[in-house]
Write a protein that holds these residues in place. Structure first.
Motif, PDB file in Angstrom:
ATOM      1  N   TRP A 146       0.847  -1.193   0.000  1.00  0.00           N
ATOM      2  CA  TRP A 146       0.000   0.000   0.000  1.00  0.00           C
ATOM      3  C   TRP A 146       0.880   1.239   0.000  1.00  0.00           C
ATOM      4  O   TRP A 146       1.727   1.425   0.870  1.00  0.00           O
ATOM      5  N   SER A 147       0.723   2.077  -1.010  1.00  0.00           N
ATOM      6  CA  SER A 147       1.610   3.222  -1.205  1.00  0.00           C
ATOM      7  C   SER A 147       1.148   4.438  -0.399  1.00  0.00           C
ATOM      8  O   SER A 147       0.024   4.488   0.108  1.00  0.00           O
ATOM      9  N   ASN A 148       2.028   5.428  -0.330  1.00  0.00           N
ATOM     10  CA  ASN A 148       1.697   6.656   0.386  1.00  0.00           C
ATOM     11  C   ASN A 148       0.580   7.445  -0.294  1.00  0.00           C
ATOM     12  O   ASN A 148      -0.076   8.271   0.334  1.00  0.00           O
ATOM     13  N   ASP A 149       0.376   7.202  -1.597  1.00  0.00           N
ATOM     14  CA  ASP A 149      -0.727   7.873  -2.292  1.00  0.00           C
ATOM     15  C   ASP A 149      -1.985   7.004  -2.320  1.00  0.00           C
ATOM     16  O   ASP A 149      -2.852   7.166  -3.170  1.00  0.00           O
ATOM     17  N   ASN A 150      -2.034   6.053  -1.352  1.00  0.00           N
ATOM     18  CA  ASN A 150      -3.239   5.246  -1.106  1.00  0.00           C
ATOM     19  C   ASN A 150      -3.670   4.416  -2.312  1.00  0.00           C
ATOM     20  O   ASN A 150      -4.831   4.373  -2.706  1.00  0.00           O
ATOM     21  N   GLN A 151      -2.680   3.698  -2.866  1.00  0.00           N
ATOM     22  CA  GLN A 151      -2.956   2.745  -3.926  1.00  0.00           C
ATOM     23  C   GLN A 151      -2.186   1.456  -3.639  1.00  0.00           C
ATOM     24  O   GLN A 151      -1.132   1.479  -3.003  1.00  0.00           O
ATOM     25  N   CYS A 152      -2.740   0.355  -4.121  1.00  0.00           N
ATOM     26  CA  CYS A 152      -2.057  -0.934  -3.975  1.00  0.00           C
ATOM     27  C   CYS A 152      -1.205  -1.150  -5.218  1.00  0.00           C
ATOM     28  O   CYS A 152      -1.716  -1.195  -6.337  1.00  0.00           O
ATOM     29  N   LYS A 153       0.102  -1.273  -5.013  1.00  0.00           N
ATOM     30  CA  LYS A 153       1.037  -1.378  -6.130  1.00  0.00           C
ATOM     31  C   LYS A 153       1.937  -2.597  -5.971  1.00  0.00           C
ATOM     32  O   LYS A 153       2.267  -2.995  -4.861  1.00  0.00           O
ATOM     33  N   GLY A 154       2.346  -3.166  -7.101  1.00  0.00           N
ATOM     34  CA  GLY A 154       3.305  -4.257  -7.084  1.00  0.00           C
ATOM     35  C   GLY A 154       4.714  -3.708  -7.003  1.00  0.00           C
ATOM     36  O   GLY A 154       5.068  -2.774  -7.728  1.00  0.00           O
ATOM     37  N   GLN A 155       5.521  -4.250  -6.095  1.00  0.00           N
ATOM     38  CA  GLN A 155       6.874  -3.744  -5.899  1.00  0.00           C
ATOM     39  C   GLN A 155       7.848  -4.892  -5.675  1.00  0.00           C
ATOM     40  O   GLN A 155       7.585  -5.806  -4.907  1.00  0.00           O
ATOM     41  N   SER A 156       8.983  -4.858  -6.374  1.00  0.00           N
ATOM     42  CA  SER A 156      10.048  -5.839  -6.149  1.00  0.00           C
ATOM     43  C   SER A 156      10.878  -5.385  -4.955  1.00  0.00           C
ATOM     44  O   SER A 156      11.310  -4.231  -4.889  1.00  0.00           O
ATOM     45  N   LEU A 157      11.111  -6.299  -4.010  1.00  0.00           N
ATOM     46  CA  LEU A 157      11.849  -5.957  -2.796  1.00  0.00           C
ATOM     47  C   LEU A 157      13.325  -6.272  -3.001  1.00  0.00           C
ATOM     48  O   LEU A 157      13.759  -7.404  -2.823  1.00  0.00           O
ATOM     49  N   VAL A 158      14.079  -5.278  -3.382  1.00  0.00           N
ATOM     50  CA  VAL A 158      15.508  -5.444  -3.626  1.00  0.00           C
ATOM     51  C   VAL A 158      16.297  -5.106  -2.370  1.00  0.00           C
ATOM     52  O   VAL A 158      17.174  -5.838  -1.938  1.00  0.00           O
ATOM     53  N   ASP A 159      15.983  -3.969  -1.771  1.00  0.00           N
ATOM     54  CA  ASP A 159      16.618  -3.558  -0.519  1.00  0.00           C
ATOM     55  C   ASP A 159      15.653  -2.616   0.192  1.00  0.00           C
ATOM     56  O   ASP A 159      14.517  -2.428  -0.244  1.00  0.00           O
ATOM     57  N   CYS A 160      16.088  -2.032   1.287  1.00  0.00           N
ATOM     58  CA  CYS A 160      15.181  -1.184   2.069  1.00  0.00           C
ATOM     59  C   CYS A 160      14.669   0.009   1.272  1.00  0.00           C
ATOM     60  O   CYS A 160      13.519   0.430   1.435  1.00  0.00           O
ATOM     61  N   THR A 161      15.493   0.560   0.397  1.00  0.00           N
ATOM     62  CA  THR A 161      15.054   1.722  -0.369  1.00  0.00           C
ATOM     63  C   THR A 161      13.881   1.379  -1.283  1.00  0.00           C
ATOM     64  O   THR A 161      13.151   2.285  -1.718  1.00  0.00           O
ATOM     65  N   SER A 162      13.693   0.090  -1.578  1.00  0.00           N
ATOM     66  CA  SER A 162      12.561  -0.317  -2.409  1.00  0.00           C
ATOM     67  C   SER A 162      11.234  -0.001  -1.736  1.00  0.00           C
ATOM     68  O   SER A 162      10.200   0.090  -2.402  1.00  0.00           O
ATOM     69  N   LEU A 163      11.243   0.151  -0.415  1.00  0.00           N
ATOM     70  CA  LEU A 163      10.014   0.396   0.335  1.00  0.00           C
ATOM     71  C   LEU A 163       9.732   1.880   0.544  1.00  0.00           C
ATOM     72  O   LEU A 163       8.727   2.238   1.149  1.00  0.00           O
ATOM     73  N   THR A 164      10.609   2.741   0.051  1.00  0.00           N
ATOM     74  CA  THR A 164      10.346   4.173   0.122  1.00  0.00           C
ATOM     75  C   THR A 164       9.128   4.504  -0.744  1.00  0.00           C
ATOM     76  O   THR A 164       9.030   4.074  -1.883  1.00  0.00           O
ATOM     77  N   GLY A 165       8.209   5.261  -0.166  1.00  0.00           N
ATOM     78  CA  GLY A 165       6.980   5.586  -0.874  1.00  0.00           C
ATOM     79  C   GLY A 165       5.819   4.693  -0.506  1.00  0.00           C
ATOM     80  O   GLY A 165       4.708   4.872  -1.003  1.00  0.00           O
ATOM     81  N   PHE A 166       6.080   3.738   0.412  1.00  0.00           N
ATOM     82  CA  PHE A 166       5.026   2.835   0.870  1.00  0.00           C
ATOM     83  C   PHE A 166       4.806   3.013   2.366  1.00  0.00           C
ATOM     84  O   PHE A 166       5.689   3.473   3.098  1.00  0.00           O
ATOM     85  N   LYS A 167       3.620   2.619   2.821  1.00  0.00           N
ATOM     86  CA  LYS A 167       3.252   2.820   4.224  1.00  0.00           C
ATOM     87  C   LYS A 167       4.111   1.962   5.157  1.00  0.00           C
ATOM     88  O   LYS A 167       4.440   2.382   6.268  1.00  0.00           O
TER      89      LYS A 167
END
Length: 313
Positions: free
Chosen positions: A163-184
């Motif tokens: 769940w992103s900071n702009d309140n949408q469900c998005k697919g994201q590849s988890l490469v490292d911690c920076t991959s989670l920037t922009g998500f709740k």
């Protein structure tokens, strides 16, 4: 390899241990350390290479066997198991992707997605997803989930629904911690991440450890790697260690993921590190703290296991 080299440059003299590597058996001088390292065994007063292997006769499905130590025969033996023999969720979950805890609170072989409720839906191990609080066949596109509560699971082998900071469900590849920037969230899948003052997601450091018993290591998060800073507790705070002098005979190998060895009353770096899973190794394994549970898995299954989570205290 590039990531590892850059990390060494950025952290100066900090000690980094690689949990995917371990000391060569021939360098280990303590029997207690030797016998807790995968592919090593204490024989004739020496630590020697050892292949943990179980033979399964005939055309049996090796996925239904585990490799257990037979103390009477002094060897490992393949022992057949049934999922139904595991009576609690914890034991059942250890045998994934073979056994699953279903809606009837029982451990069984996987049947179909519909046999699992929302809580136990195997969204990470089988092609199942959740729709309207029901476990259904097939993976869903993340954008189909319209609320933070329903945004969970995966939409492919690499992308997880977040769940992103702009309140949408998005697919994201988890490469490292920076991959989670922009998500709740900033701490999914047991990875050690935190949000900084700017709201960006970054790896935890030793200084983030506030309790002495937690000040052993800090994981550097990178997909497919298990690399740690070694931490030390001094003057009521946790710091990145610049040497291993604070470790003793009991903690030297354990807290460095067997990258260090105890020699002449000192904890010293091993001269030769080897992969914890050798090319010739026939068994897959999962390691929980100091206890090793060996699971006999086919090469096909091993190739589909994304992470080996090593819990180091």
């Amino acid at each position: 390899m590039i990531f590892f080299f850059l990390t060494l440059l950025s952290c100066g003299s900090s000690i980094i241990v690689d949990a995917n590597q371990r000391c060569a058996c021939s360098e280990i001088l303590l029997q207690e350390d030797c016998n807790t390292i995968m592919n090593c065994k204490w024989v004739n007063q020496k630590c020697q290479d050892y292949i943990y292997e179980c033979q399964v006769e005939g055309q049996a499905d090796i996925r239904t066997y585990i490799c257990n130590w037979n103390s009477d025969l002094n060897r490992y033996e393949a022992q057949k198991f049934e999922c139904s023999q595991f009576k609690n969720l914890y034991d059942c979950s250890r045998l994934k992707p073979h056994c699953f805890w279903n809606s009837t609170e029982m451990c069984n072989d996987f049947t179909s997605c519909q046999d699992y409720n929302e809580q136990y839906c195997p969204i990470y191990n089988k092609n199942c997803s959740i729709q309207d609080k029901i476990c259904i066949d097939g993976l869903q596109q993340c954008e189909n989930y319209k609320s933070e509560q329903t945004c969970r699971g995966i939409q492919s082998g690499e992308q997880e629904c977040l769940w992103s900071n702009d309140n949408q469900c998005k697919g994201q590849s988890l490469v490292d911690c920076t991959s989670l920037t922009g998500f709740k969230v900033c701490d999914v899948n047991l990875i050690e991440c935190k949000k900084n003052a700017q709201g960006n997601c970054e790896s935890l450091t030793c200084s983030d450890k506030k309790q002495e018993n937690d000040c052993t290591n800090a994981r550097i998060v990178k997909h497919g790697e298990q690399i740690f800073y070694l931490c030390v507790w001094q003057n009521g705070q946790c710091y990145e260690a610049i040497n291993a002098k604070h470790l003793n005979r009991e903690t030297c190998s354990k807290q460095t993921a067997a990258n260090y060895k105890w020699v002449n009353n000192n904890c010293q770096a091993c001269q030769t590190l080897q992969p914890k899973i050798l090319d010739r190794q026939l068994d897959g394994y999962v390691e929980y703290e100091t206890q090793i549970v060996i699971m006999y898995l086919s090469t096909f299954i091993l190739s589909n296991i994304a992470f080996f989570i090593l819990c180091i205290e």
